[in-house]
Design a protein around this motif. Structure first.
Motif, PDB file in Angstrom:
ATOM      1  N   LEU A 215      34.331  34.679  54.404  1.00  0.00           N
ATOM      2  CA  LEU A 215      34.484  34.528  52.951  1.00  0.00           C
ATOM      3  C   LEU A 215      34.821  35.898  52.356  1.00  0.00           C
ATOM      4  CD1 LEU A 215      34.135  32.043  51.081  1.00  0.00           C
ATOM      5  CD2 LEU A 215      31.928  33.016  50.409  1.00  0.00           C
ATOM      6  N   PRO A 216      35.957  36.029  51.663  1.00  0.00           N
ATOM      7  CA  PRO A 216      36.357  37.361  51.194  1.00  0.00           C
ATOM      8  C   PRO A 216      35.546  37.811  49.973  1.00  0.00           C
ATOM      9  CG  PRO A 216      37.923  35.708  50.449  1.00  0.00           C
ATOM     10  CD  PRO A 216      36.917  34.982  51.305  1.00  0.00           C
ATOM     11  N   VAL A 217      35.562  39.124  49.754  1.00  0.00           N
ATOM     12  CA  VAL A 217      35.042  39.690  48.499  1.00  0.00           C
ATOM     13  C   VAL A 217      36.273  39.864  47.610  1.00  0.00           C
ATOM     14  CG1 VAL A 217      33.920  41.664  47.426  1.00  0.00           C
ATOM     15  CG2 VAL A 217      33.186  40.869  49.699  1.00  0.00           C
ATOM     16  N   VAL A 218      36.302  39.132  46.503  1.00  0.00           N
ATOM     17  CA  VAL A 218      37.527  39.055  45.692  1.00  0.00           C
ATOM     18  C   VAL A 218      37.315  39.765  44.361  1.00  0.00           C
ATOM     19  CG1 VAL A 218      39.162  37.474  44.593  1.00  0.00           C
ATOM     20  CG2 VAL A 218      38.132  36.861  46.785  1.00  0.00           C
ATOM     21  N   ASP A 219      38.337  40.495  43.916  1.00  0.00           N
ATOM     22  CA  ASP A 219      38.235  41.231  42.657  1.00  0.00           C
ATOM     23  C   ASP A 219      39.592  41.138  41.941  1.00  0.00           C
ATOM     24  OD1 ASP A 219      36.836  42.846  40.865  1.00  0.00           O
ATOM     25  OD2 ASP A 219      37.522  44.709  41.792  1.00  0.00           O
ATOM     26  N   PHE A 220      39.595  40.546  40.768  1.00  0.00           N
ATOM     27  CA  PHE A 220      40.849  40.353  40.030  1.00  0.00           C
ATOM     28  C   PHE A 220      41.115  41.524  39.080  1.00  0.00           C
ATOM     29  CE2 PHE A 220      39.904  36.107  41.423  1.00  0.00           C
ATOM     30  CZ  PHE A 220      41.151  35.583  41.720  1.00  0.00           C
ATOM     31  N   HIS A 221      42.388  41.899  38.971  1.00  0.00           N
ATOM     32  CA  HIS A 221      42.800  42.974  38.062  1.00  0.00           C
ATOM     33  C   HIS A 221      43.923  42.448  37.185  1.00  0.00           C
ATOM     34  CE1 HIS A 221      40.792  46.223  40.466  1.00  0.00           C
ATOM     35  NE2 HIS A 221      40.878  45.271  41.378  1.00  0.00           N
ATOM     36  N   GLU A 222      43.763  42.636  35.884  1.00  0.00           N
ATOM     37  CA  GLU A 222      44.805  42.175  34.958  1.00  0.00           C
ATOM     38  C   GLU A 222      45.843  43.277  34.769  1.00  0.00           C
ATOM     39  OE1 GLU A 222      43.159  40.761  31.331  1.00  0.00           O
ATOM     40  OE2 GLU A 222      45.094  40.022  30.592  1.00  0.00           O
ATOM     41  N   ARG A 223      47.087  42.892  34.634  1.00  0.00           N
ATOM     42  CA  ARG A 223      48.138  43.844  34.262  1.00  0.00           C
ATOM     43  C   ARG A 223      49.012  43.183  33.208  1.00  0.00           C
ATOM     44  NH1 ARG A 223      52.306  44.267  39.307  1.00  0.00           N
ATOM     45  NH2 ARG A 223      53.343  45.498  37.727  1.00  0.00           N
ATOM     46  N   ASP A 224      49.916  43.932  32.592  1.00  0.00           N
ATOM     47  CA  ASP A 224      50.658  43.346  31.468  1.00  0.00           C
ATOM     48  C   ASP A 224      51.481  42.128  31.887  1.00  0.00           C
ATOM     49  OD1 ASP A 224      52.419  44.842  32.974  1.00  0.00           O
ATOM     50  OD2 ASP A 224      53.497  45.668  31.246  1.00  0.00           O
ATOM     51  N   LEU A 225      51.889  42.080  33.161  1.00  0.00           N
ATOM     52  CA  LEU A 225      52.749  40.981  33.623  1.00  0.00           C
ATOM     53  C   LEU A 225      51.985  39.854  34.292  1.00  0.00           C
ATOM     54  CD1 LEU A 225      55.512  43.243  35.140  1.00  0.00           C
ATOM     55  CD2 LEU A 225      55.837  41.689  33.214  1.00  0.00           C
ATOM     56  N   LEU A 359      41.732  32.038  35.458  1.00  0.00           N
ATOM     57  CA  LEU A 359      42.484  33.147  34.860  1.00  0.00           C
ATOM     58  C   LEU A 359      43.944  32.752  34.658  1.00  0.00           C
ATOM     59  CD1 LEU A 359      41.129  36.219  36.874  1.00  0.00           C
ATOM     60  CD2 LEU A 359      40.760  35.752  34.446  1.00  0.00           C
ATOM     61  N   LEU A 360      44.511  32.133  35.674  1.00  0.00           N
ATOM     62  CA  LEU A 360      45.920  31.756  35.590  1.00  0.00           C
ATOM     63  C   LEU A 360      46.146  30.733  34.478  1.00  0.00           C
ATOM     64  CD1 LEU A 360      48.808  31.868  36.619  1.00  0.00           C
ATOM     65  CD2 LEU A 360      48.208  30.168  38.354  1.00  0.00           C
ATOM     66  N   ARG A 361      45.323  29.713  34.447  1.00  0.00           N
ATOM     67  CA  ARG A 361      45.502  28.688  33.401  1.00  0.00           C
ATOM     68  C   ARG A 361      45.346  29.291  32.009  1.00  0.00           C
ATOM     69  NH1 ARG A 361      42.088  23.643  36.062  1.00  0.00           N
ATOM     70  NH2 ARG A 361      43.392  23.443  37.930  1.00  0.00           N
ATOM     71  N   ASN A 362      44.335  30.161  31.853  1.00  0.00           N
ATOM     72  CA  ASN A 362      44.128  30.772  30.527  1.00  0.00           C
ATOM     73  C   ASN A 362      45.309  31.649  30.132  1.00  0.00           C
ATOM     74  OD1 ASN A 362      41.674  29.524  30.313  1.00  0.00           O
ATOM     75  ND2 ASN A 362      40.471  31.318  30.918  1.00  0.00           N
ATOM     76  N   ALA A 363      45.819  32.406  31.097  1.00  0.00           N
ATOM     77  CA  ALA A 363      46.943  33.295  30.791  1.00  0.00           C
ATOM     78  C   ALA A 363      48.190  32.486  30.441  1.00  0.00           C
ATOM     79  CB  ALA A 363      47.219  34.210  31.976  1.00  0.00           C
ATOM     80  N   LEU A 364      48.412  31.401  31.166  1.00  0.00           N
ATOM     81  CA  LEU A 364      49.573  30.556  30.857  1.00  0.00           C
ATOM     82  C   LEU A 364      49.425  29.934  29.470  1.00  0.00           C
ATOM     83  CD1 LEU A 364      49.972  28.759  34.299  1.00  0.00           C
ATOM     84  CD2 LEU A 364      51.574  30.399  33.307  1.00  0.00           C
ATOM     85  N   ARG A 365      48.218  29.457  29.182  1.00  0.00           N
ATOM     86  CA  ARG A 365      47.976  28.830  27.873  1.00  0.00           C
ATOM     87  C   ARG A 365      48.219  29.837  26.750  1.00  0.00           C
ATOM     88  NH1 ARG A 365      45.727  23.943  28.496  1.00  0.00           N
ATOM     89  NH2 ARG A 365      44.308  24.286  30.216  1.00  0.00           N
TER      90      ARG A 365
END
Ligand code: FES
Ligand SMILES: [Fe+2]
Length: 447
Positions: A215-225, A359-365
């Protein structure tokens, strides 16, 4: 039974569960005039492998629109509405000319821009051809893929210029595969790193590498794109940090396909540069390049002859496997197609491992709603100063297990890796690699 919140949430309570599967229209509908369709029309999308364009015009459906793709005799590609502007015959029967295409019914001739060049049956005094344009979209061919822009001409961005597209010593091999389902469930798979230990490793056998089973250790980073995320694991005395890109709305890149985390290395690059192009609400193409280079595939395990139309050289990406095999050992394609023609978000139960999907759904919305308010999305255009930096690939450092919490150590290490990638993102490739290596080498714990 009196407790309404428990209805259906008890053994054998299937009777009480809702049976309909309401669709999230805002994110799923891609046709003209729909909120998501309008948003998607602000970006360039790949639509077809160049090699599929023969002498005849090719029928194509993208974003719910019926189109014809052709290469004129001067070698340029054209992408126009299927039905002739005169009386609607399909231009798949058209005759390709030096510049543009001529309808078989009454000979009207259309340039790739949609300009009507001739209406041969009409009087020489007719001004019909000056008064109207046929529907057409700008199309560009790049490294074996045709890209098109479907939005308003006045908001057309520059053609996407990403660093992976300009890497030296990297062969980019096009491939394209159809999935009979909504685009979002195909795209979400790339923001769901937690499926890897299950679908690809523990559930029905090792499809890639055994090491992916942790099971990976996952960390999300936001960028402008959009986003990139680190997806880190222990591999013996090493910490293996794998990075994925997800640029809005439908672009992703991941790390090396056959990595095991056994050999220390820095800033490996992506094995897949990939878009998810909606055909319509319930059909999708993955259109991509497989990146082949010695650095990310030192054992040369890639199988070049399997990469192309409806085929790619890694596990479970298409319908083209015998049913018994697909059913007993499903791959990514079976996962996203298995969610149905359009997955129902209302019937899901998201957990902690679904952070990327959220995150993806929120960003798309947000992108969709911003556009409705007149705010145009940021697009991956690059600049004269250089291409858009991306991060996907693998870094492996020697950091043996300590006495403390190992998952915390893995997270801290992955953050140091991400920091080095971000800090040097605007350097040209060779300098970038050298700077990242310089920053990350001290992480190694010498035995
Ligand atoms: S329908 Fe195409 S020229 Fe008449
Ligand atoms: Fe997968």
């Amino acid at each position: 039974m009196n407790d309404i919140t428990r209805i259906g949430n008890e053994p054998f309570g299937g009777y009480y569960k809702p049976k309909d599967r309401p669709v999230d229209d805002e994110l799923s509908r891609v046709g003209p005039g729909t909120p998501c369709g309008e948003y998607l029309r602000r970006f360039w999308h790949p639509v077809m492998m160049s090699e599929r364009i023969g002498d005849r015009p090719l029928l194509l459906r993208v974003l719910g629109e019926d189109l014809v793709l052709f290469r004129d005799l001067s070698g340029d590609v054209g992408l126009v509405h299927k039905h002739c502007s005169h009386r609607g015959m399909s231009l798949e029967f058209g005759i390709v000319g030096k510049h543009g295409i001529r309808c078989a019914y009454h000979g009207w001739c259309f340039a790739s821009s949609g300009q009507i060049m001739e209406t041969p049956g009409e009087s020489p005094r007719s001004v019909l051809k000056e008064r109207i344009f046929h529907g057409a979209y700008p199309a560009v061919e790049y490294k074996g893929l045709v890209f098109a822009y479907f939005g308003p001409p006045e908001t057309k961005p520059a053609f996407p210029r990403l660093d992976m597209m300009e890497l030296s010593d990297n062969e980019m091999v096009p491939w394209q595969i159809h999935s009979p389902c909504n685009w979002l469930q195909v795209s979400e798979n790339s923001m769901d790193p937690y499926h890897t230990p299950f679908l690809h490793t523990r559930m029905s056998g090792v499809q890639f590498e055994e090491a992916w089973g942790e099971l990976p250790v996952v960390d999300f980073h936001e960028r402008d794109l959009g986003y990139f995320y680190t997806n880190a694991r222990r591999s013996g005395d090493n910490i293996w940090v794998r990075i994925h890109d997800h640029l809005l709305p439908n672009f992703s890149q991941n790390g090396a396909l056959y990595e095991r985390g056994e050999v220390v290395r820095y800033f490996g690059r992506s094995s897949l540069t990939r878009w998810v192009t909606p055909i319509d609400d319930t059909n999708t193409y993955v259109i991509a390049w497989r990146n082949l280079n010695a650095m990310d595939d030192p054992d040369r395990r890639a199988r070049r002859d399997e990469i192309g139309w409806e085929s790619v050289d890694f596990y479970g990406q298409s319908a083209h496997r015998p049913d018994p095999q697909r059913l007993s050992n499903p791959g990514d394609w079976d996962a996203w197609v298995g969610q149905g023609p359009i997955n129902s978000h209302a019937r899901e139960h998201l957990g902690g491992t679904d952070q990327g999907v959220r995150l993806l759904r929120n960003a798309l919305r947000k992108g969709i709603r911003d556009l409705q308010r007149g705010i145009e999305p940021v697009r991956p255009e690059g600049s004269s100063g250089g291409p858009v930096p991306t991060f996907a690939g693998d870094t492996i450092v020697r950091v043996p297990r300590g006495t403390g919490d190992d998952r915390k150590l893995i997270l801290e290490t992955s953050r140091r890796v991400a920091e080095a990638y971000v800090n040097h993102q605007h350097l040209p490739d060779a300098e970038r690699r050298a700077a990242i290596t310089r920053d990350l080498e001290p992480l190694n714990v010498v035995a």
